[in-house]
Design an enzyme around this catalytic site. Sequence first.
Site, PDB file in Angstrom:
ATOM      1  N   HIS A  23      -1.421   0.664  -9.744  1.00 26.47           N
ATOM      2  CA  HIS A  23      -2.106  -0.240  -8.808  1.00 26.47           C
ATOM      3  C   HIS A  23      -2.770  -1.404  -9.561  1.00 26.47           C
ATOM      4  CE1 HIS A  23      -4.198  -0.505  -4.642  1.00 26.47           C
ATOM      5  NE2 HIS A  23      -4.141  -1.691  -5.199  1.00 26.47           N
ATOM      6  N   GLU A  39      -3.257   7.975  -4.227  1.00 30.37           N
ATOM      7  CA  GLU A  39      -3.631   7.553  -5.585  1.00 30.37           C
ATOM      8  C   GLU A  39      -4.852   8.312  -6.083  1.00 30.37           C
ATOM      9  OE1 GLU A  39      -4.051   3.287  -5.384  1.00 30.37           O
ATOM     10  OE2 GLU A  39      -2.002   3.038  -4.695  1.00 30.37           O
ATOM     11  N   ARG A  98       0.862  -1.175   0.000  1.00 29.06           N
ATOM     12  CA  ARG A  98       0.000   0.000   0.000  1.00 29.06           C
ATOM     13  C   ARG A  98       0.905   1.233   0.000  1.00 29.06           C
ATOM     14  NH1 ARG A  98      -3.753  -2.436  -1.547  1.00 29.06           N
ATOM     15  NH2 ARG A  98      -5.774  -2.748  -0.565  1.00 29.06           N
TER      16      ARG A  98
HETATM   17  C1  8YV Z   1      -7.733  -3.922  -5.166  1.00 29.50           C
HETATM   18  C2  8YV Z   1      -5.898  -4.595  -3.769  1.00 29.50           C
HETATM   19  O1  8YV Z   1      -8.552  -4.319  -4.127  1.00 29.50           O
HETATM   20  O2  8YV Z   1      -6.497  -6.714  -2.936  1.00 29.50           O
HETATM   21  C3  8YV Z   1      -6.043  -5.614  -2.692  1.00 29.50           C
HETATM   22  O3  8YV Z   1      -5.674  -5.298  -1.550  1.00 29.50           O
HETATM   23  O4  8YV Z   1      -5.305  -3.603  -3.585  1.00 29.50           O
HETATM   24  C4  8YV Z   1      -6.518  -4.812  -5.119  1.00 29.50           C
HETATM   25  O5  8YV Z   1      -6.800  -6.114  -5.410  1.00 29.50           O
HETATM   26  C5  8YV Z   1      -8.507  -3.939  -6.413  1.00 29.50           C
HETATM   27  O6  8YV Z   1      -7.771  -3.367  -7.378  1.00 29.50           O
HETATM   28  C6  8YV Z   1      -9.802  -3.172  -6.213  1.00 29.50           C
HETATM   29  O7  8YV Z   1     -10.434  -2.953  -7.349  1.00 29.50           O
END
Ligand code: 8YV
Length: 309
Positions: free
Chosen positions: A265, A247, A218
């Site tokens: 992302h 983001e 993250r």
């Molecule tokens: C996003 C992610 O959730 O699983 C996670 O923690 O960051 C990704 O898979 C996904 O892009 C949401 O659309």
Amino acid sequence: MPRPLVVVTRKIQDEGLDLLRESCEVVVEPPDLKAAVAEAVGLLVASHTKVDVPLLDAAPRLKVVANFGVGVDHVDVEACSARGIWVSNTAGSLTETVAELGWALILAATRRIAEGDRVVRGGRWTGVGPFFFLGSELWGKTLGIVGAGRIGQAVGRRAPAFGMRAIYWKRGEPLDALLRESDVVVLTVGLNAETRHLIGERELGRMKPTSYLVNIARGPVVDEAALGRALLEKRLAGAGLDVFEDEPRVHPDVLRQENVVLTPHIGSATLETRRRMARMSAENCLAGVSGRVPPLAVNAASVAARTSR
Ligand code: 8YV
């Protein structure tokens, strides 16, 4: 009996939507989420939409918040637990795909793939030479993996294929030794109060000037302004980043570096994984809607403790 209402914040793959539609009324991408959740029993969060107290207050019938993804840092899990609302994720759905992106970034950063692509396309390539476009070899080097969970281990499993030794950092251990030893540091930890800015000015200062930082976790795990400075001052060799503090904005000091590879992302963004995520988030949502503990609930114990009070 009317069918229960499930609100889905962003359209997901049919594997999930079809499953939901078998037994529920499904509203996808409502223009006003707060208004849409007034009657909702299930909420499937397929974006990083904040699920906070004001939204929960607007959803008095809600039983489950099913996240499409693993990280639930955008969901106020404590507030959900206090209301007896299950929160689930799709743990296990995206492990290998995210690990693959981690390696894509490691290779792209150390071999200057994106930078080379820009040179070729920009017509700035004039020929080869002994000193032209030198990168850094991975063979025989150390890969420091911050976070020894599913994704961290999946990244590490691939290390021997590249001749790398993998070392891990787990919660509660000192981080400095890993930072000092590693030639590539890969971040795979979830975001929480302990991991916010885990990599800041001080930690970047512990890394070798020849080393690379890769973030597939993250954005806020890294102090992006400090990373920008470290890169500008050549205190790091480069970086590969899939996630950012704010983001879709990227810190200008990071953006202007040629030795940083940036992806938007896309860690879990493969066809296979997104289909799994859609199905698993829908299954979790349906369990919660029908009053059963979702298979991948992250707060099952807290909800159970509350209801047994
Ligand atoms: C996003 C992610 O959730 O699983 C996670 O923690 O960051 C990704 O898979 C996904 O892009 C949401 O659309």
